[in-house]
Design a protein around this motif. Structure first.
Motif, mmCIF file in Angstrom:
data_model
loop_
_atom_site.group_PDB
_atom_site.id
_atom_site.type_symbol
_atom_site.label_atom_id
_atom_site.label_comp_id
_atom_site.label_asym_id
_atom_site.label_seq_id
_atom_site.Cartn_x
_atom_site.Cartn_y
_atom_site.Cartn_z
ATOM 1 N N ILE A 78 24.573 16.501 -5.998
ATOM 2 C CA ILE A 78 24.861 17.842 -5.478
ATOM 3 C C ILE A 78 24.181 18.840 -6.408
ATOM 4 C CG2 ILE A 78 26.683 19.514 -4.939
ATOM 5 C CD1 ILE A 78 28.560 16.919 -4.778
ATOM 6 N N GLN A 79 23.343 19.705 -5.837
ATOM 7 C CA GLN A 79 22.557 20.645 -6.635
ATOM 8 C C GLN A 79 22.609 22.054 -6.053
ATOM 9 O OE1 GLN A 79 21.194 19.583 -9.432
ATOM 10 N NE2 GLN A 79 21.514 17.416 -9.068
ATOM 11 N N ALA A 80 22.428 23.041 -6.915
ATOM 12 C CA ALA A 80 22.287 24.432 -6.485
ATOM 13 C C ALA A 80 20.811 24.812 -6.575
ATOM 14 C CB ALA A 80 23.127 25.355 -7.360
ATOM 15 N N ARG A 117 31.071 18.639 -6.811
ATOM 16 C CA ARG A 117 30.933 17.363 -7.518
ATOM 17 C C ARG A 117 32.309 16.831 -7.929
ATOM 18 N NH1 ARG A 117 26.943 20.151 -11.070
ATOM 19 N NH2 ARG A 117 25.142 20.309 -9.694
ATOM 20 N N THR A 118 33.137 17.708 -8.470
ATOM 21 C CA THR A 118 34.483 17.315 -8.902
ATOM 22 C C THR A 118 35.314 16.831 -7.724
ATOM 23 O OG1 THR A 118 34.413 18.880 -10.742
ATOM 24 C CG2 THR A 118 36.594 18.158 -10.031
ATOM 25 N N ARG A 119 35.228 17.557 -6.615
ATOM 26 C CA ARG A 119 35.989 17.173 -5.426
ATOM 27 C C ARG A 119 35.542 15.810 -4.897
ATOM 28 N NH1 ARG A 119 37.137 22.293 -1.682
ATOM 29 N NH2 ARG A 119 37.817 23.134 -3.670
ATOM 30 N N VAL A 120 34.238 15.584 -4.863
ATOM 31 C CA VAL A 120 33.709 14.309 -4.369
ATOM 32 C C VAL A 120 34.117 13.171 -5.307
ATOM 33 C CG1 VAL A 120 31.564 13.008 -3.998
ATOM 34 C CG2 VAL A 120 31.820 15.308 -3.030
ATOM 35 N N GLN A 121 34.050 13.408 -6.617
ATOM 36 C CA GLN A 121 34.417 12.359 -7.584
ATOM 37 C C GLN A 121 35.880 11.951 -7.445
ATOM 38 O OE1 GLN A 121 33.299 14.165 -11.292
ATOM 39 N NE2 GLN A 121 31.152 13.624 -11.064
#
Length: 180
Positions: A78-80, A117-121
């Protein structure tokens, strides 16, 4: 005329990317060592607009999933990104304060990429990974849009200089607190 252009504010243009599988050519990946400069804003301003600048940034993700021992293993990036070809400014009203405001829109995109990223992890995926990723992404984009709007309102599109400084400090602290 210059004061009038500045007082009309800055609109942040957020690109909502529904399915992206990698970086688009010409985009700038968020990096703490790269600060935007006016040369990064490549698009010409619309002739009929009186807005000072527009930042186009967004979050892109790609993933792969594999079921092992009855559990879905998901590998996700996931990138900005900042999109120079969709971002523009008016040189006659460009200031360091306006550029700082635009940079913070990009920094906020990175902050929300980290939240995703935190939510997906922490998520336990079923075999319907694609739909679940899309749902997480949609939720993050909704939160991001609301946060970006609050930022623009509270800073009055960069014109409330003290509030702009407060937001700069708050977002810098949030980025330092979370891992990239």
């Amino acid at each position: 005329m210059e004061k009038r252009l500045t007082s009309l504010g800055i609109i942040f243009f957020f690109l909502c990317l529904t399915q992206v599988y990698g970086q688009e050519d010409g985009s700038i990946l968020w990096d703490s060592s790269h600060r935007l400069s006016w040369t990064d804003f490549k698009s010409p301003p619309p002739a009929n607009s009186r807005i000072a600048a527009t930042t186009a940034s967004g979050i892109a993700y790609q993933f792969s999933a594999l079921e092992q021992a009855g559990k879905m293993e998901v590998d996700c990036s996931i990138q900005a990104y900042f999109y120079p070809e969709a971002s523009w400014y008016r040189p006659e009203v460009a200031t360091d304060n306006i550029l700082s405001h635009e940079q913070l829109h990009f920094d906020i995109s990175e902050l929300y990429a980290r939240k995703m990223r935190t939510r997906v992890q922490g998520y336990t995926f079923s075999s319907n990974v694609k739909a679940e990723m899309r749902k997480i992404y949609s939720e993050i984009l909704k939160e991001l849009r609301e946060f970006q709007s609050r930022y623009d309102e509270e800073t009055n599109y960069s014109r409330a200089v003290e509030k702009q400084v407060e937001w700069n400090v708050m977002i810098a602290k949030a980025l330092n607190k979370t891992s990239g």
